[in-house]
Design a protein around this motif. Structure first.
Motif, short mmCIF file in Angstrom:
data_model
loop_
_atom_site.label_atom_id
_atom_site.label_comp_id
_atom_site.label_asym_id
_atom_site.label_seq_id
_atom_site.Cartn_x
_atom_site.Cartn_y
_atom_site.Cartn_z
N ASP A 76 1.00 -1.13 0.13
CA ASP A 76 0.12 0.05 0.04
C ASP A 76 0.71 1.22 0.01
O ASP A 76 1.36 1.76 1.12
CB ASP A 76 -0.87 -0.01 1.17
CG ASP A 76 -1.97 1.20 1.03
OD1 ASP A 76 -1.67 2.18 0.29
OD2 ASP A 76 -2.65 1.13 2.13
N GLU A 81 2.72 7.30 4.26
CA GLU A 81 2.12 7.95 5.66
C GLU A 81 2.98 7.52 6.78
O GLU A 81 3.45 8.39 7.63
CB GLU A 81 0.68 7.62 5.75
CG GLU A 81 0.04 8.05 7.02
CD GLU A 81 -1.42 7.61 7.12
OE1 GLU A 81 -1.64 6.53 7.06
OE2 GLU A 81 -2.26 8.43 7.40
N GLU A 121 0.29 4.40 -0.30
CA GLU A 121 -0.22 5.66 0.27
C GLU A 121 0.18 5.21 1.74
O GLU A 121 0.44 6.31 2.41
CB GLU A 121 -1.52 5.57 0.06
CG GLU A 121 -2.20 6.92 0.18
CD GLU A 121 -3.47 7.07 -0.44
OE1 GLU A 121 -4.50 6.50 0.39
OE2 GLU A 121 -4.09 8.18 -0.99
N ALA A 122 0.02 4.04 2.53
CA ALA A 122 0.02 3.73 3.82
C ALA A 122 1.92 3.81 3.87
O ALA A 122 1.91 4.49 5.10
CB ALA A 122 -0.40 2.51 4.18
#
Lengths: 268, 205
Positions: free
Chosen positions: A32, A38, A34-35
């Motif tokens: 992931d 982050e 995006e994770a």
């Protein structure tokens, strides 16, 4: 005294490293992007350990620091606490001056000297901030900020026992400031009590000044740990930029300004 | 003698360069927006007249604050930004519920702050505009204390201005909320309903 302190510090560092190693780091989320982005942005790889230390610190605050500060607030008048605060800030002048100079802030260095001379004399040993009214504004500098101005990144977020939110850069800054401070090596080189008393009183003074803010976070935050982490970083970046929005000093600092005029991104 | 002279010259050059640098950096920063400044002044006056009177009941203060939010704040944008990347993962119901809870949280957190008002002043000191984004700078002054810097972020189209972030001494309301909200969602395996549940509990207290 210096030797003893450094021994204590060494054992603290060893202990911290051990705890962090044994507890293991949180893992980067896979599959992931995006994770993963982050995770990188939050930059808190030892969050699990940090949260445990945060819990201990909160308990320490609840059982010792807050009640003591409450007594201090209830028993002393405002002007007294203001005087203590001014006195402690005046004591920090040599360290602030060194860091003003190391950051090339000549104007601020001049302010610091003027403030120290005026407040130590006319202001009765620093109890009254006369210089502020004469246009020499109070400001803070420390070696953590100096390192930032020199281009060092903050590194991963760290929750230090008792001392609270930090990171490797600011933790190193604290140690350097301690050894730079003439009160520790010149005024009282053989007396442990003075730095200990000063640290304790400074902690109570800081807790007193932050009282309303901490009450509000306690009451309203649904994840105080994350709130403090974010606020600590934003405050530090603001201090490093000396409060300017994006100009001058920010260009020298690798960290992005906390906020810009442009449409903000939707990630943290 | 000549050494002294060259030293003086050097000093003059340094001072001159410093002055030049300062004026350049000042030039680069400014594209002021007087309408945005007036917007914040108007917000301030509205807060002063409807939220600070001591005799207001808690319920009235809260309902007055809600009126101010409706008129001056872009609460949807604030909520969206505060939820960060999880906004896109939320469905319509979750988004609506989040906006409701977010607004309630803002009201509960800040309404009672105005109760303790005792003559502090908010002085608008400048602004800058880039596209539709406006940043208004101000100082919050309390007698005998160091002024607190407060910056206001406004989204402005023509004469319609809406506030969407407040930044106190460099600490942004939206960014701080985004950290705690996304932390809660992340620690609950990406569940937005867990966040909503926590907010509901907090707001009903």
């Amino acid at each position: 005294m210096v030797v003893r302190i450094s021994k204590q510090f060494k054992s603290l560092v060893v202990l911290l490293c051990a705890v962090i190693l044994f507890a293991g780091c949180s893992t980067v989320p896979k599959n992931d992007p995006e994770a993963a982005a982050e995770f990188k942005k939050i930059n808190d790889p030892v969050e699990n350990v940090n949260r445990v230390i945060f819990g201990v610190n909160q308990a320490f605050d609840k059982v010792i620091l807050k009640p003591v500060t409450f007594a201090y607030r209830s028993l002393t008048p405002d002007f007294f606490r203001k005087g203590v605060s001014n006195f402690l800030h005046n004591l920090k002048s040599p360290v602030i001056l060194v860091n003003d100079i190391l950051q090339g802030e000549i104007g601020r260095a001049g302010d610091t000297v003027a403030r120290f001379v005026i407040n130590s004399t006319v202001g009765i040993f620093g109890l009254v901030d006369v210089a502020e009214n004469l246009g020499f504004e109070q400001h803070n500098e420390d070696f953590g900020q100096t390192l930032a101005v020199w281009g060092f990144g903050e590194g991963p977020y760290l929750m230090l026992p008792i001392l609270g939110p930090s990171n490797p850069r600011d933790a190193i800054g604290r140690v350097v400031d301690f050894f730079v401070d003439p009160i520790n090596w010149w005024v009282a080189p053989d007396d442990n009590r003075i730095p200990i008393i000063r640290t304790a009183v400074s902690a109570i003074d800081l807790r007193d000044r932050l009282w309303d803010n901490l009450e509000e976070i306690d009451k309203n935050s649904i994840d105080p740990y994350a709130s403090y982490r974010s606020m600590y970083r934003q405050r530090r970046n603001n201090e490093i930029r000396n409060g300017s929005n994006s100009q001058s000093k920010a260009d020298l600092v690798p960290t992005k300004p906390t906020y810009e005029l442009a449409e903000p991104s939707l990630t943290e | 003698m000549s050494i002294k002279n060259s030293k003086t010259t050097l000093l003059v050059v340094i001072i001159f360069c410093l002055g030049l640098y300062n004026s350049f950096s000042a030039l680069g920063a400014t594209n002021p927006d007087p309408a945005g400044e007036d917007f914040i002044r108007s917000l301030r006056d509205q807060v002063l007249s409807t939220l600070t009177p001591k005799e207001l009941s808690e319920a009235d203060r809260k309902s007055n604050f809600e009126k101010i939010i409706d008129r001056y704040f872009d609460i949807n944008r604030m909520a969206r930004m505060s939820l960060g990347r999880y906004w896109r993962k939320a469905d319509k119901d979750e988004r609506n519920e989040f906006i409701t809870q977010f607004k309630a949280m803002v009201v509960n957190t800040y309404a009672e702050r105005f109760k303790s008002y005792s003559g502090e002043r908010l002085i608008v000191s400048g602004s800058s505009k880039r596209g539709r984004m406006i940043l208004v700078n101000s100082e919050f002054k309390k007698k005998g204390e160091k002024p607190v810097r407060i910056d206001w972020r406004i989204f402005g189209i023509k004469d319609k201005y809406k506030l969407f972030d407040v930044i106190i001494e460099g600490v942004s309301l939206v960014q701080t909320n985004r950290s705690q909200f996304s932390s809660v969602v992340r620690r609950n395996d990406g569940s937005i309903s867990a966040l909503l549940k926590l907010l509901r509990e907090k707001n009903s207290k």
